[in-house]
Design a protein around this motif. Structure first.
Motif, PDB file in Angstrom:
ATOM      1  N   SER A 348      93.039 119.927  86.970  1.00 48.06           N
ATOM      2  CA  SER A 348      92.625 120.664  87.919  1.00 48.06           C
ATOM      3  C   SER A 348      93.573 120.152  89.388  1.00 48.06           C
ATOM      4  O   SER A 348      94.285 119.089  89.206  1.00 48.06           O
ATOM      5  N   GLY A 349      93.053 120.351  90.066  1.00 47.71           N
ATOM      6  CA  GLY A 349      93.975 120.352  91.539  1.00 47.71           C
ATOM      7  C   GLY A 349      93.241 120.752  92.857  1.00 47.71           C
ATOM      8  O   GLY A 349      92.365 121.726  92.595  1.00 47.71           O
ATOM      9  N   GLN A 350      93.135 119.510  93.742  1.00 49.84           N
ATOM     10  CA  GLN A 350      92.640 119.881  94.885  1.00 49.84           C
ATOM     11  C   GLN A 350      93.997 119.787  95.852  1.00 49.84           C
ATOM     12  O   GLN A 350      94.709 119.942  96.625  1.00 49.84           O
ATOM     13  N   GLU A 351      93.321 120.877  97.167  1.00 50.93           N
ATOM     14  CA  GLU A 351      93.847 121.435  98.294  1.00 50.93           C
ATOM     15  C   GLU A 351      92.580 121.148  99.103  1.00 50.93           C
ATOM     16  O   GLU A 351      92.173 121.564  99.675  1.00 50.93           O
ATOM     17  N   HIS A 352      93.222 120.203 100.195  1.00 54.96           N
ATOM     18  CA  HIS A 352      92.858 120.427 101.150  1.00 54.96           C
ATOM     19  C   HIS A 352      93.622 120.988 102.891  1.00 54.96           C
ATOM     20  O   HIS A 352      94.478 120.258 102.791  1.00 54.96           O
ATOM     21  N   THR A 353      93.631 121.492 103.367  1.00 53.17           N
ATOM     22  CA  THR A 353      93.782 122.650 104.460  1.00 53.17           C
ATOM     23  C   THR A 353      93.589 122.096 105.608  1.00 53.17           C
ATOM     24  O   THR A 353      92.540 123.150 106.068  1.00 53.17           O
ATOM     25  N   VAL A 354      94.209 121.561 106.779  1.00 50.04           N
ATOM     26  CA  VAL A 354      93.572 121.837 108.503  1.00 50.04           C
ATOM     27  C   VAL A 354      94.435 122.065 108.793  1.00 50.04           C
ATOM     28  O   VAL A 354      95.921 121.383 109.074  1.00 50.04           O
ATOM     29  N   ARG A 355      94.301 123.121 109.908  1.00 51.90           N
ATOM     30  CA  ARG A 355      94.728 124.059 110.383  1.00 51.90           C
ATOM     31  C   ARG A 355      94.389 123.832 111.807  1.00 51.90           C
ATOM     32  O   ARG A 355      93.132 123.975 112.458  1.00 51.90           O
ATOM     33  N   GLN A 356      95.150 123.057 112.911  1.00 50.64           N
ATOM     34  CA  GLN A 356      95.035 122.589 114.159  1.00 50.64           C
ATOM     35  C   GLN A 356      96.547 122.638 115.301  1.00 50.64           C
ATOM     36  O   GLN A 356      97.585 122.506 114.366  1.00 50.64           O
ATOM     37  N   GLY A 357      95.641 123.018 116.122  1.00 52.44           N
ATOM     38  CA  GLY A 357      96.892 123.097 117.315  1.00 52.44           C
ATOM     39  C   GLY A 357      96.925 124.805 117.521  1.00 52.44           C
ATOM     40  O   GLY A 357      95.863 125.404 117.914  1.00 52.44           O
ATOM     41  N   ALA A 358      97.997 125.151 118.385  1.00 50.35           N
ATOM     42  CA  ALA A 358      98.118 126.461 118.901  1.00 50.35           C
ATOM     43  C   ALA A 358      99.076 127.175 118.230  1.00 50.35           C
ATOM     44  O   ALA A 358     100.378 127.369 117.811  1.00 50.35           O
ATOM     45  N   ARG A 359      98.660 128.792 117.892  1.00 54.06           N
ATOM     46  CA  ARG A 359      99.266 129.748 116.424  1.00 54.06           C
ATOM     47  C   ARG A 359      98.779 130.537 117.739  1.00 54.06           C
ATOM     48  O   ARG A 359      98.002 131.087 118.395  1.00 54.06           O
ATOM     49  N   VAL A 360     100.008 131.549 117.653  1.00 53.92           N
ATOM     50  CA  VAL A 360     100.997 132.432 118.078  1.00 53.92           C
ATOM     51  C   VAL A 360     100.038 133.576 117.981  1.00 53.92           C
ATOM     52  O   VAL A 360     100.276 134.059 116.370  1.00 53.92           O
ATOM     53  N   GLN A 361      99.343 134.097 118.402  1.00 49.42           N
ATOM     54  CA  GLN A 361      98.697 135.532 118.126  1.00 49.42           C
ATOM     55  C   GLN A 361      99.941 136.752 118.218  1.00 49.42           C
ATOM     56  O   GLN A 361     100.020 137.395 118.048  1.00 49.42           O
ATOM     57  N   ARG A 362     100.000 136.738 119.737  1.00 49.60           N
ATOM     58  CA  ARG A 362     100.751 137.968 119.659  1.00 49.60           C
ATOM     59  C   ARG A 362     101.626 137.262 121.713  1.00 49.60           C
ATOM     60  O   ARG A 362     101.660 136.285 122.107  1.00 49.60           O
ATOM     61  N   LEU A 363     102.438 137.923 121.558  1.00 53.70           N
ATOM     62  CA  LEU A 363     103.769 138.218 122.873  1.00 53.70           C
ATOM     63  C   LEU A 363     104.360 138.652 122.654  1.00 53.70           C
ATOM     64  O   LEU A 363     104.419 140.421 122.700  1.00 53.70           O
TER      65      LEU A 363
END
Length: 522
Positions: A348-363
């Motif tokens: 089995s495999g476990q994956e923990h992903t945390v996306r935090q901070g600024a992400r560019v949506q549009r320029l």
């Protein structure tokens, strides 16, 4: 000797009486200025040279140190609003040893020396408070040793250990107030280094849980891991502005090289996403399972057969000649049960992903270029747009739909830049203070010398008006003049010795004679 002095005094008095009012005033002023200048130079040269004893002291320590030093008849001067002490250069080390031996300058922050002397009867709560005070004091001393920091205050929040406390409740917090020295500024790297230093010294404390401010109340570092409310919005706005400025600067520098400085203008508008996304994923690979154990259990049982209750007679066996050993056999049925339990290990495999901070949506990028002598073609404008796309990281996909617009238009003529000059009273001095003092003293001496020279020049008589010099008179026994010389009604021998003797006895007669001779010569 007394006669010579009296003769000189009479001559000076006679000369003084012949002066006019202006001449007398000039001589008196010159003498007064000369005496005042000499007295000032003597006082200035005799003044002791003061050196810095201690700086960045608290007002309480400075007052105690000044009082103790003055008790030893050592002059003290204050600077920096009373926080710096200066003493004569010859007394610097003496004053330092005096203050150190008596412990006048005490550090306001207590360190681990609180535990040097054992104290009995203290409760566990008091021991924890003393430990917290000692830890705060040691951190303050360490921070104060850094360049540019005058003093600091550290406040720690150490949570009490509890069996049922959550991870958030076990986290420690801290706040630091820095008093920065005058003229010094702390960079972001220095503030982060202070946070890391304190976080590494306290158990359960992270750098994100440390708030740092300066003496003016400006927030240098925020001490919250998750921002909420208006404070978070202001930080997000600041991040967005800095990101847009970064992209604009990158594109503008490239266009300035390609088109020339002042021939283009770039503006970038970025839409950033600051949401925090956390994902957990667990996968099982059943095809790659491995047997790690197997258990087999077997159970056997016997019971009368099914014919025992259906009128079937049992089997009787009687031995010949010995009927007593007769045996009776009942028909029986046997049962057997077997259970197999197999254990598998499934990868089995476990994956923990945390996306935090600024992400560019549009320029959105707007580029304005100065109009050339001939209008640029669509190919040239597209080439400029491609350069800007690569510079700002332009993305055109289903998730992001960035936009760019390049427009050619005439730019107004740039006016020449004028450098504003500071007023003369705000300009820095051309010389150091020490050199300036010598220049001022020399200038005063030059002015006094010029006034004295002018006053003396008005008193001097040209040599040509006196006729022959006294040394040109014949010696005793010479017959050059022949006979006696009548000077003011006095008959003297026309020799140098005779004139000198008469000058000592009757200077007025000599002065009148010289005047008559000079008039006759004219």
């Amino acid at each position: 000797m007394a006669g010579s002095l009296s003769v000189v005094g009479r001559q000076l008095g006679s000369i003084w009486r012949h002066f006019g009012v202006n001449q007398k005033v000039s001589i008196v002023l010159a003498l007064v200025a000369t005496v005042a200048l000499m007295a000032g130079l003597l006082a200035w040269s005799a003044r002791p040279d003061y050196r810095l004893l201690y700086a960045n002291l608290s007002l309480e320590d400075a007052a105690a140190a000044q009082e103790r030093i003055e008790d030893e008849n050592i002059p003290v001067r204050l600077r920096d609003s009373g926080r710096s002490l200066l003493v004569p250069a010859k007394d610097v080390y003496r004053a330092r040893l005096l203050l150190a031996s008596e412990g006048v300058l005490k550090d306001s922050s207590a360190g681990f020396e609180l535990f040097e002397q054992p104290k009995f009867g203290l409760t566990d709560f008091a021991q924890r408070i003393n430990y917290q005070r000692a830890l705060q004091g040691e951190l303050e001393r360490t921070i104060n040793a850094m360049s540019g920091i005058r003093s600091s205050r550290v406040t720690l929040v150490l949570p009490q250990r509890s069996l049922f406390a959550t991870e958030a409740e076990k986290m420690a917090k801290a706040s630091i107030m820095l008093t920065v020295a005058d003229g010094e500024t702390l960079s972001g790297a220095q503030v982060r280094s202070i946070q890391q230093l304190v976080a590494g010294s306290v158990e359960g404390l992270t750098a994100t849980a440390i708030a740092v401010t300066d003496q003016h109340g400006r927030l240098l570092a925020r001490g919250a891991a998750q921002e909420e409310g208006m404070e978070a919005a202001s930080d997000q706005w600041e991040i967005q502005v800095k990101y847009e400025e970064l992209l604009e600067r990158k594109a503008q520098e490239m266009l300035d090289v390609a088109l020339g400085a002042g021939r283009s203008l770039v503006r970038v508008s970025a839409t950033l996403d600051f949401s925090r996304v956390e994902k957990r994923r667990e996968t099982l690979d059943t095809e790659s399972r491995v047997v790690i154990g197997e258990t087999i259990s077997t159970e056997t049982s016997s019971e009368p057969g099914p014919g025992a209750g259906a009128g079937i007679a049992p089997f009787v066996q009687v031995p010949v000649g010995d009927p007593a050993r007769m045996t009776v056999e009942q028909p029986m049925s046997k049962r057997k049960r077997e259970d197999i339990n197999t254990q598998y290990r499934v990868p089995s495999g476990q994956e923990h992903t945390v996306r935090q901070g600024a992400r560019v949506q549009r320029l959105s990028v707007a580029v304005s270029v100065a109009a050339a002598a001939e209008p640029r073609s669509e190919v040239e404008l597209q080439r400029i747009a491609n350069m800007v796309r690569n510079a700002v990281g332009f993305v055109d996909s289903a998730e992001r739909s960035d936009a760019i617009e390049v427009v050619e238009m005439p730019f107004p003529a740039a006016e020449p830049e004028t450098v504003a000059q500071a007023p003369w009273w705000q300009a820095p001095p051309a010389f150091a203070f020490g050199i300036g003092r010598w220049l001022v003293g020399g200038l005063i001496l030059l002015i006094v010398w010029l006034f004295s020279r002018r006053a003396l020049a008005s008193l001097m008589v040209e040599r040509a008006e006196l006729g022959a010099p006294a040394g040109a008179l014949p010696e005793s026994g010479s017959e050059e003049f022949g006979g006696m010389l009548n000077v003011g009604g006095v008959q003297i021998e026309p020799t140098f010795d005779g004139v000198a003797r008469l000058a000592e006895e009757n200077p007025r007669a000599i002065a009148a004679w010289i005047t008559n001779v000079s008039r006759g010569a004219r």
